[in-house]
Design an enzyme around this catalytic site. Structure first.
Site, PDB file in Angstrom:
ATOM      1  N   GLU A   1       0.828  -1.201   0.000  1.00  0.00           N
ATOM      2  CA  GLU A   1       0.000   0.000   0.000  1.00  0.00           C
ATOM      3  C   GLU A   1       0.869   1.260   0.000  1.00  0.00           C
ATOM      4  O   GLU A   1       1.962   1.263   0.561  1.00  0.00           O
ATOM      5  CB  GLU A   1      -0.901   0.016   1.237  1.00  0.00           C
TER       6      GLU A   1
ATOM      7  N   CYS B   1      -0.784   6.369  10.009  1.00  0.00           N
ATOM      8  CA  CYS B   1       0.399   5.677  10.523  1.00  0.00           C
ATOM      9  C   CYS B   1       0.015   4.371  11.197  1.00  0.00           C
ATOM     10  O   CYS B   1      -0.860   4.331  12.042  1.00  0.00           O
ATOM     11  CB  CYS B   1       1.105   6.510  11.584  1.00  0.00           C
TER      12      CYS B   1
END
Ligand code: SAH
Length: 349
Positions: A94, A335
């Protein structure tokens, strides 16, 4: 060397060598490099002015493997885009495109999966599948640039994987990305984030002194850091801070420390004080990240009040500190939310 055989992983010098080795003139290398890294073609057939037989000879030894977009998610909150890419061997990775007023940032993955085992991070749950080649790191940027038409002004190596666990490929990727004959991105527009593999911090400071470095600290002492990050069992806090000081001395650049705030684990006032002591006199910036909860663990975000107090205490000590604005949380692009697999994510949204 075999993992760098990809045509797009070759530096200008190596490509020139390969072209000359195939009995062709040097200028062909410059043409091919331009097609690959400036015009961002996705197949050899698109290199219009290059002789076919040269291309077929080159791609025999140096195949052109890119990333293939198989899904795209767009955040309803901030326009952040997450891309799911397939590699030529079926592995999935990703990457994220973040749009800021001052320009766009692309966050790339450096490995398929990760073996660092940080407790709060989703990217490491399934372990490491393999390292990415320089070409696969570059092509995340190129594919996003081509698919969206968006200019890319910053690249952050903060996606899945530990870049310093794949140092050679990372280093070569930076060389190609900053090459004037390629995308010509400024070194200062690149940031690499590491969980703290100390020998590589020294190497990076020596070899890429213009590139920004961020260290994932997440704790103010060894005990807490070991609890959150297995890598801290190999490298102690004192040595880590020594390496950080070396980077700053050597490069004259400010270093960033990332500190994810986890409720009841590292968000206490005492820990803010300890952290301030650790970085005293160091040209640094602390980036506080309210931890993004993942479903496999029960870590929670620190309370807003605790975050503000933690930040306030550091400010009082004249330490530069910001709270990271989380981008793309609704599409699991923030994150620690990137994952290796596709199926693994089902049921999450
Ligand atoms: N392996 C590198 C880069 C990838 S992670 C590194 O460790 O720095 C990018 C940042 O997100 C790191 O600081 C990482 O520790 C942090 N992170 C991981 N999981 C997180 C989570 N659940 N919430 C907030 N930050 C997280």
């Amino acid at each position: 060397m075999s993992e760098w055989k990809d045509l797009r992983s070759l530096t200008m010098d190596e490509l020139t060598e390969a072209v000359v080795g195939a009995g062709e003139k040097k200028f062909r290398a410059k043409q091919i490099y331009g097609w690959l890294h400036q015009k961002l073609v996705r197949s050899p057939e698109e290199m219009k002015n290059v002789p076919r037989d040269l291309l077929s000879r080159l791609t025999e030894d140096h195949p052109l493997y890119g990333v293939t977009e198989i899904e795209r998610y767009v955040s309803g909150l901030d326009g952040t885009m997450k891309f799911l890419f397939r590699l030529h061997d079926g592995n999935l990775i990703e990457s994220v495109l973040m749009k800021y007023k001052h320009g766009n940032s692309v966050c790339i993955s450096s490995q398929a999966g990760c073996r660092m085992g940080c407790r709060f991070c989703a990217s490491t749950l399934m372990g490491l599948a393999r390292n990415l080649t320089p070409a696969e790191m570059l092509d995340q940027i190129y594919a996003i640039r081509s698919a969206t038409g968006e200019r890319v002004s910053n690249v952050v190596v903060m996606g899945t994987g530990e870049p310093f666990d794949n140092y050679e490929s990372l280093s070569r990727m930076i060389t190609i990305l900053t090459d004037p004959e390629g995308m010509n991105l400024g070194s200062r527009s690149i940031t690499v984030s590491t969980c703290g593999i100390i020998p590589m911090i020294y190497r990076f400071a020596d070899e890429h002194p213009q590139v920004n470095l961020a260290i994932s600290l997440h704790a103010s002492n060894d005990a807490t850091r070991r609890e959150l990050m297995p890598v801290a069992r190999s490298y102690g806090m004192d040595q880590l801070m020594e390496a950080a000081r070396y980077y700053v001395d050597k490069t004259r650049r400010r270093i960033t420390f990332e500190y994810s705030l986890v409720k009841g684990v590292n968000d206490h006032r005492r820990q803010a004080e300890e952290l301030a002591g650790l970085v005293r006199g160091l040209n640094c910036h602390i980036n506080l990240i309210p931890v993004n909860p993942i479903r496999e663990r029960d870590y929670q975000q620190a309370d807003t009040g605790h975050i503000a107090a933690f930040k306030g205490l550091l400010e009082q000590k004249h330490i530069q500190v910001t709270v990271r604005r989380e981008m793309g949380r609704d599409i699991s692009a923030a994150c620690g939310q990137l994952r290796k697999g596709y199926k693994e994510r089902n049921g999450e949204r």
